[in-house]
Design a protein around this motif. Structure first.
Motif, short mmCIF file in Angstrom:
data_model
loop_
_atom_site.label_atom_id
_atom_site.label_comp_id
_atom_site.label_asym_id
_atom_site.label_seq_id
_atom_site.Cartn_x
_atom_site.Cartn_y
_atom_site.Cartn_z
N LYS A 48 0.83 -1.24 -0.01
CA LYS A 48 -0.18 0.11 0.05
C LYS A 48 0.77 1.33 0.03
O LYS A 48 0.62 2.18 0.81
CB LYS A 48 -0.84 -0.23 1.15
CG LYS A 48 -1.99 -1.09 1.17
CD LYS A 48 -3.02 -1.11 2.50
CE LYS A 48 -3.84 -2.28 2.33
NZ LYS A 48 -4.90 -2.55 3.48
N GLN A 49 2.09 1.19 -0.82
CA GLN A 49 2.87 2.41 -0.79
C GLN A 49 2.32 3.46 -2.02
O GLN A 49 1.68 3.08 -2.77
CB GLN A 49 4.19 1.81 -1.44
CG GLN A 49 5.36 2.79 -1.34
CD GLN A 49 5.66 3.32 0.19
OE1 GLN A 49 5.01 4.23 0.23
NE2 GLN A 49 6.46 2.74 0.70
N LYS A 50 2.80 4.56 -1.74
CA LYS A 50 2.31 5.76 -2.62
C LYS A 50 2.92 5.45 -4.03
O LYS A 50 4.06 4.89 -4.12
CB LYS A 50 2.81 6.95 -2.11
CG LYS A 50 2.35 7.38 -0.71
CD LYS A 50 2.46 8.87 -0.34
CE LYS A 50 1.96 9.19 0.95
NZ LYS A 50 2.63 10.62 1.42
N GLN A 51 2.03 5.91 -5.13
CA GLN A 51 2.61 5.90 -6.40
C GLN A 51 4.12 6.53 -6.49
O GLN A 51 4.82 6.16 -7.37
CB GLN A 51 1.44 5.99 -7.26
CG GLN A 51 2.15 6.44 -8.88
CD GLN A 51 2.45 4.72 -9.21
OE1 GLN A 51 2.00 3.93 -8.85
NE2 GLN A 51 3.21 4.95 -10.37
N VAL A 52 4.05 7.64 -5.94
CA VAL A 52 5.31 8.57 -6.22
C VAL A 52 6.41 7.72 -5.75
O VAL A 52 7.52 7.85 -6.51
CB VAL A 52 5.29 9.82 -5.52
CG1 VAL A 52 4.26 10.78 -6.27
CG2 VAL A 52 4.87 9.64 -4.17
N ALA A 53 6.55 6.97 -4.53
CA ALA A 53 7.43 6.11 -4.28
C ALA A 53 7.92 4.84 -5.13
O ALA A 53 8.96 4.63 -5.39
CB ALA A 53 7.26 5.40 -2.88
N VAL A 54 6.69 4.16 -5.73
CA VAL A 54 6.95 3.28 -6.76
C VAL A 54 7.58 3.57 -7.83
O VAL A 54 8.44 3.13 -8.50
CB VAL A 54 5.46 2.50 -6.80
CG1 VAL A 54 5.68 1.42 -7.94
CG2 VAL A 54 5.04 1.83 -5.32
N ALA A 55 6.92 5.04 -8.57
CA ALA A 55 7.70 5.54 -9.66
C ALA A 55 9.03 5.92 -9.43
O ALA A 55 9.93 5.76 -10.45
CB ALA A 55 6.75 6.47 -10.04
#
Length: 283
Positions: A48-55
């Motif tokens: 459930k990590q933020k998309q900005v961190a994944v990107a």
């Protein structure tokens, strides 16, 4: 990496990557990059990590392979380290133990699905076997995670600044008068996310990548934009036609079909490089 607003690979790094110097074919390297980014994406969803961190993690992952060979470090280990580092950079840190558990699950599932004889069997009979915290698996993964994060920082020279494309996309669509079309916004956003599985964010500036996403979107939806020699819409965003077309090619190659044998070969190579990378790191 060249120094601009954000780092991009140099021409010599693009022409012959460290992995290619070590004998890894370009097509296989491209597939391994996409596979590593897919693991990062799946781990981010489960955590459930933020998309900005994944990107950010996926972009750092690609940058790393322009300064290091895949024969030195494992795909999974570097992906895990990139996600751990990106969670700190984007101020949404995750627990090391949770990240290790998720990657152990994903790697077990990947091993199971590649060994399945049918697509229906791939997920139906998969059962996750949790690792023992007193066994060697957890401590091996923990050591690999620490080493991966350290090596990413070291080999990128602590230059981990990342510019994400989403705000630029919204601005460009507003200029082109397309923000009222929900299908355009959704599809273009999806192309930008899919492009994270390719190395384009380490090769081209954000305006070029966003222009490519808009071009693919408008062509697939049959939307006309000014493209005459005296009035080309992509030039409004300082994007070169050859670069935009190249980014489109990278993205569209992701959608090519792969048979079961190709997937098994990809997983087998990734697993071998993972084991070899951990041995090299220990040395």
């Amino acid at each position: 990496m060249s120094i601009t607003i954000y780092p991009l690979a140099s021409l010599s790094q693009i022409e012959k990557t460290p992995s290619r110097e070590d004998g890894i074919p370009p097509e296989l390297e491209e597939d391994l990059r996409a596979y590593g980014c897919k693991l990062i994406h799946e781990a981010g969803i489960l955590l459930k990590q933020k998309q900005v961190a994944v990107a950010t993690a996926q972009i750092l992952f690609h940058r790393f392979w322009y300064v290091t060979s895949m024969k030195q470090f494992g795909i999974g280990d570097i992906g895990m380290g990139a996600l751990y580092l990106a969670s700190k950079l984007e101020e949404c840190p995750i627990r090391m133990r949770e990240l290790i558990n998720v990657y152990d699950l994903l790697l077990q599932r990947a091993s199971h699905t590649t060994g399945s004889t049918s697509s229906a069997q791939q997920y139906s009979d998969f059962k996750y076997v949790p690792m023992s915290y007193f066994g060697s698996t957890f401590y091996d993964l923990k050591d690999a995670l620490v080493v991966a994060e350290m090596q990413i920082l070291k080999r990128l020279g602590f230059n981990v600044h990342v510019v994400l494309p989403y705000g630029t996309l919204v601005n460009y669509l507003r200029v082109l008068g397309l923000t009222s079309r929900e299908d355009v916004c959704t599809r273009a956003w999806g192309y930008l996310n899919d492009a994270l599985q390719t190395p384009v964010y380490a090769l081209y500036p954000v305006p070029t990548i966003v222009s490519a996403a808009i071009m693919l979107t408008t062509r697939h939806l049959g939307i006309s934009l000014p493209s005459s020699p005296e009035n080309r819409w992509w030039e409004l965003f300082d994007a070169e036609w050859e670069d935009v077309w190249s980014v489109c090619g990278y993205i569209m190659r992701l959608y090519r079909e792969r048979d079961a044998e190709d997937q098994k070969r990809l997983w087998g190579t990734a697993e071998t490089l993972n084991a070899r990378g951990r041995t090299a790191a220990d040395i």
